[in-house]
Design an enzyme around this catalytic site. Structure first.
Site, mmCIF file in Angstrom:
data_model
loop_
_atom_site.group_PDB
_atom_site.id
_atom_site.type_symbol
_atom_site.label_atom_id
_atom_site.label_comp_id
_atom_site.label_asym_id
_atom_site.label_seq_id
_atom_site.Cartn_x
_atom_site.Cartn_y
_atom_site.Cartn_z
ATOM 1 N N GLY A 153 48.934 2.070 60.170
ATOM 2 C CA GLY A 153 49.376 0.804 60.751
ATOM 3 C C GLY A 153 48.860 -0.341 59.908
ATOM 4 N N SER A 154 48.639 -1.480 60.553
ATOM 5 C CA SER A 154 48.266 -2.679 59.804
ATOM 6 C C SER A 154 46.796 -2.623 59.386
ATOM 7 C CB SER A 154 48.520 -3.910 60.671
ATOM 8 O OG SER A 154 47.729 -3.822 61.839
ATOM 9 N N GLY A 157 43.566 -1.209 61.407
ATOM 10 C CA GLY A 157 42.919 -0.093 60.705
ATOM 11 C C GLY A 157 41.422 -0.318 60.543
ATOM 12 N N GLU A 170 45.667 4.773 57.037
ATOM 13 C CA GLU A 170 46.653 4.338 56.040
ATOM 14 C C GLU A 170 47.177 2.989 56.489
ATOM 15 O OE1 GLU A 170 47.376 5.456 53.197
ATOM 16 O OE2 GLU A 170 46.226 7.302 53.381
ATOM 17 N N CYS A 175 55.619 0.751 54.112
ATOM 18 C CA CYS A 175 54.329 0.390 53.506
ATOM 19 C C CYS A 175 54.414 0.469 51.992
ATOM 20 C CB CYS A 175 53.239 1.319 54.022
ATOM 21 S SG CYS A 175 53.610 3.054 53.747
HETATM 22 P P1 NAD Z 1 50.007 -1.956 64.023
HETATM 23 O O1 NAD Z 1 48.705 -1.965 63.298
HETATM 24 O O2 NAD Z 1 50.379 -3.153 64.795
HETATM 25 O O3 NAD Z 1 50.020 -0.731 65.070
HETATM 26 C C1 NAD Z 1 49.778 0.579 64.670
HETATM 27 C C2 NAD Z 1 49.335 1.389 65.875
HETATM 28 O O4 NAD Z 1 48.016 0.983 66.281
HETATM 29 C C3 NAD Z 1 50.209 1.215 67.106
HETATM 30 O O5 NAD Z 1 50.368 2.469 67.737
HETATM 31 C C4 NAD Z 1 49.413 0.246 67.952
HETATM 32 O O6 NAD Z 1 49.727 0.288 69.326
HETATM 33 C C5 NAD Z 1 48.009 0.746 67.693
HETATM 34 N N1 NAD Z 1 46.911 -0.198 67.955
HETATM 35 C C6 NAD Z 1 46.975 -1.563 68.010
HETATM 36 N N2 NAD Z 1 45.737 -2.057 68.226
HETATM 37 C C7 NAD Z 1 44.891 -0.999 68.290
HETATM 38 C C8 NAD Z 1 43.467 -0.872 68.457
HETATM 39 N N3 NAD Z 1 42.682 -1.933 68.592
HETATM 40 N N4 NAD Z 1 42.924 0.372 68.456
HETATM 41 C C9 NAD Z 1 43.706 1.474 68.276
HETATM 42 N N5 NAD Z 1 45.058 1.401 68.110
HETATM 43 C C10 NAD Z 1 45.636 0.185 68.119
HETATM 44 O O7 NAD Z 1 51.118 -1.567 62.926
HETATM 45 P P2 NAD Z 1 52.723 -1.545 63.099
HETATM 46 O O8 NAD Z 1 53.227 -2.937 63.192
HETATM 47 O O9 NAD Z 1 53.122 -0.569 64.136
HETATM 48 O O10 NAD Z 1 53.175 -0.940 61.676
HETATM 49 C C11 NAD Z 1 53.328 -1.693 60.516
HETATM 50 C C12 NAD Z 1 52.123 -1.542 59.607
HETATM 51 O O11 NAD Z 1 51.926 -0.173 59.278
HETATM 52 C C13 NAD Z 1 52.309 -2.235 58.267
HETATM 53 O O12 NAD Z 1 51.117 -2.905 57.923
HETATM 54 C C14 NAD Z 1 52.553 -1.090 57.293
HETATM 55 O O13 NAD Z 1 52.205 -1.346 55.961
HETATM 56 C C15 NAD Z 1 51.717 -0.017 57.886
HETATM 57 N N6 NAD Z 1 52.157 1.305 57.434
HETATM 58 C C16 NAD Z 1 51.371 1.955 56.531
HETATM 59 C C17 NAD Z 1 51.770 3.197 56.053
HETATM 60 C C18 NAD Z 1 50.919 3.937 55.061
HETATM 61 O O14 NAD Z 1 51.036 5.150 54.965
HETATM 62 N N7 NAD Z 1 50.061 3.256 54.316
HETATM 63 C C19 NAD Z 1 52.960 3.771 56.509
HETATM 64 C C20 NAD Z 1 53.729 3.079 57.447
HETATM 65 C C21 NAD Z 1 53.321 1.841 57.912
#
Ligand code: NAD
Length: 460
Positions: free
Chosen positions: A207-208, A212, A229, A263
Site C-alpha cells: 500500500g502507501s 507502510g 511494499e 506502483c
Molecule cells: P493504502 O496505504 O491507503 O491502503 C493499503 C491497505 O492498508 C488497505 O487495505 C487499507 O485499508 C490498509 N490500512 C490503512 N491504514 C492502515 C493502518 N493504520 N494499519 C493497517 N492497515 C491499514 O494504499 P491504497 O490506496 O489501497 O493503494 C495504493 C498504494 O499502494 C500506492 O502507494 C501504491 O504505490 C501502492 N502499491 C504498491 C505496490 C508494490 O508492490 N510496491 C503494489 C501495488 C500498490
C-alpha cells in the site's frame, strides 16, 4: 457500538454498488486469528501431499472462474478489460506455481563436524496477516497468501475497502477447496488493519508509504517478521541512442495505462541529450499518450479507465494549476471525458523544478514528468534523486552504456528496454529505500519470508 458499513462502488459509474459488508470491529479480529491458528495446525500436520492437492484444486477453481473475476475487477476498480485479463492469467500461474512449491525441499543437510546429522529446515510462522491495496485486487492477495499457505501457514487477509468484492470472491473459492478457517477475509479500514497487524505471527503489507511505515513500526515493536511494499516515483532513463518512437510508446503505456494506478508505473522520464533531443522525445511521448484510448474499461480497446476515487481524480485535475505555478508546461491536450465516473485526462508535464511534489511524491494517477540531463551520469543522478527505489527503466541501443547505467542504478528492479511495469511472477519483486521494507515478494523468496529456519544437530 455502531458497526461501520464498507461499500465498494464502481468508479466508472459511482452510484453502482459492487459489494458491501460490515467492518469487523478490531476486538473481533483476534477471534478470527485464533480460528486460523487452529486450522493452521491441521494444515501443517496434514503433510505436503494433501496441502499441494488442495492448492491444486484451488488453482483449478480459480482458472474456471476467470471470466467472472475479470468482470468483477473491471467493475470494482475500473481496470481496463485487457489488463484485468492479464492479471487473472498471472494469478492462475501464481496459483499453479505455489501448488507445486508446496512439495519443494524445506532445507538441506550440512556436513556435520562431529559425526551424526546436521540439517536445517523451514517451518511455518503460524498465521500470516496480509493487508492489501485495491489496484491488483486478485493478484496481490494471492501472491502473498499462496506462498504463505504453501509454507504451511494460515492466512487472514484485510483487503482495501475499495476491493472487498474481489477479496470475498477469492474467499469463496478457497472455501470450496481448502479446510475451513485456513484463509479468512476481514473487512474494514485502518482500525481493522491495525488489529490484524497486532494479532498475527508474520505480516505482509502492500500500500502507501505512509501506512507502510506505521505497519513496520507496529510489527517490529513486538518483533514480528514484516515486509512492506509501498510506492515508487519510478524513472525511465532514455539514453542518447534510444529509438524515439518505440521508446516513447513503451513509456506511455507504462506510465498511463490503467490511469497510472500501478506502483511500477513510469512517473518520470529522464531524457539524456541536448535540447533538440529533449524536445523530440517530449513530442513523441505526448503523441503516444494521446493515442491511448480513454473510456469505459469494459471495452477491450480502452487503455485508460477511471481513477479509483473522486479524491484521486481531483488531485489529477489540480495538476495543471500546480504546473503553471511552478513555471512548467502541460504538453498534452485534454480530450472530452465521459460524463460519469472518476475520469481525468492523462498529463505529460515538462519544466517543473526538481523539488516539485510532482517529482518527489507519488500521485498515483496518469501523470508523467519529463526531466532533462546533459549526460548519462547526470541522468542517473536525476533518476536516483527521490527517496523511492522500486523500479527504473533504462532505454538505448548500445549494450555498454545500458549495462553501465544498470550497474549504477540502485532500484530493486531494473528494466532494460522493457516497461517499468510487470515483472515475471517467479522472480523476486521489491524495491529499495522508501519503496519496500523487509524480504522480497514472489517466487522462492516468498517461501523463505513465510517460514522460520531451524538448524538441527543430531550427534552420533
Ligand atoms: P493504502 O496505504 O491507503 O491502503 C493499503 C491497505 O492498508 C488497505 O487495505 C487499507 O485499508 C490498509 N490500512 C490503512 N491504514 C492502515 C493502518 N493504520 N494499519 C493497517 N492497515 C491499514 O494504499 P491504497 O490506496 O489501497 O493503494 C495504493 C498504494 O499502494 C500506492 O502507494 C501504491 O504505490 C501502492 N502499491 C504498491 C505496490 C508494490 O508492490 N510496491 C503494489 C501495488 C500498490
Amino acid at each position: 457500538m455502531n458497526t461501520m458499513r464498507v461499500v465498494s462502488t464502481n468508479p466508472t459509474r459511482p452510484t453502482e454498488i459492487v459489494a458491501a459488508a460490515d467492518a469487523l470491529p478490531a476486538a473481533r479480529v483476534e477471534v478470527v486469528v485464533q480460528r486460523a491458528r487452529v486450522a493452521q495446525r491441521s494444515w501443517w500436520d496434514a503433510g505436503a501431499g494433501p496441502r499441494s492437492d488442495a492448492m491444486t484444486r484451488f488453482a483449478q477453481r480459480l482458472a474456471e472462474n476467470t471470466e467472472r473475476l475479470v468482470d468483477l475487477m473491471v467493475a470494482e476498480v475500473g481496470k481496463p478489460l485487457i489488463e484485468a485479463r492479464g492479471e487473472m492469467a498471472r494469478a492462475v500461474k501464481i496459483a499453479d506455481f505455489y501448488a507445486q512449491q508446496t512439495l519443494a525441499p524445506v532445507g538441506y543437510a550440512h556436513p556435520p563436524s562431529l559425526g551424526g546429522l546436521l540439517w536445517h529446515e523451514r517451518r511455518p510462522h503460524g498465521v500470516a496477516g496480509i493487508v492489501t491495496p485495491w489496484n491488483f485486487p486478485i493478484a496481490i492477495p494471492l501472491w502473498k497468501a499462496l506462498p504463505a499457505l504453501a509454507a504451511g501457514n494460515a492466512v487472514v487477509l484485510k483487503p482495501s475497502p475499495d476491493s472487498i468484492g474481489s477479496a470475498q470472491a477469492l474467499a469463496d473459492l478457497v472455501r470450496d477447496t481448502m479446510p475451513a478457517d485456513l484463509f479468512s477475509v476481514v473487512v474494514g479500514g485502518a482500525e481493522t488493519g491495525r488489529a490484524l497487524v497486532d494479532a498475527v505471527d508474520v505480516v505482509s503489507f502492500t500500500g502507501s508509504e505512509a501506512v507502510g511505515r506505521t505497519v513496520v513500526q507496529a510489527a517490529a515493536a513486538r518483533m514480528c517478521p514484516v515486509q512492506t511494499e509501498m510506492g515508487g516515483q519510478n524513472a525511465a532513463l532514455v539514453l542518447p541512442d534510444a529509438d524515439i518512437e518505440s521508446t516513447a510508446a513503451m513509456i506511455a503505456g507504462a506510465g498511463i495505462a490503467f490511469a497510472g494506478q500501478k506502483c511500477t508505473a513510469t512517473r518520470r522520464v529522464v531524457v539524456v541529450g541536448d535540447d533538440a533531443r529533449h524536445a523530440a522525445f517530449a513530442d513523441a511521448l505526448t503523441a503516444a499518450v494521446h493515442s491511448l484510448e480513454l473510456g469505459d474499461p469494459r471495452d477491450a480497446s480502452i487503455k485508460v479507465g477511471p481513477l479509483i476515487s473522486a479524491r484521486t481524480r481531483d488531485a489529477v485535475l489540480a495538476v495543471p494549476d500546480l504546473v503553471a505555478s511552478e513555471g512548467g508546461r502541460v504538453l498534452t491536450t485534454p480530450s472530452p471525458l465521459p460524463d460519469e465516473g472518476w475520469f481525468a485526462a492523462p498529463l505529460v508535464v515538462d519544466g517543473v523544478p526538481f523539488e516539485s511534489s510532482l517529482v518527489t511524491e507519488e500521485l498515483f494517477g496518469p501523470v508523467v514528468v519529463v526531466q532533462r540531463a546533459t549526460d548519462a551520469q547526470a541522468g542517473i543522478a536525476l533518476a536516483e534523486g527521490t527517496r523511492f527505489g522500486l523500479v527504473t527503466g533504462i532505454y538505448g541501443r548500445d549494450a555498454g552504456p545500458l549495462l553501465d547505467a544498470a550497474r549504477r542504478v540502485g532500484a530493486g528492479m531494473i528494466k532494460i528496454n522493457a516497461p517499468t511495469t510487470g515483472v515475471d511472477y517467479y522472480a523476486p519483486f521489491g524495491g529499495e529505500g522508501a519503496s519496500s521494507y523487509g524480504a522480497r515478494e514472489q517466487g522462492l523468496a516468498a517461501l523463505d519470508f513465510y517460514s522460520s529456519t531451524h538448524t538441527i544437530t543430531f550427534a552420533s
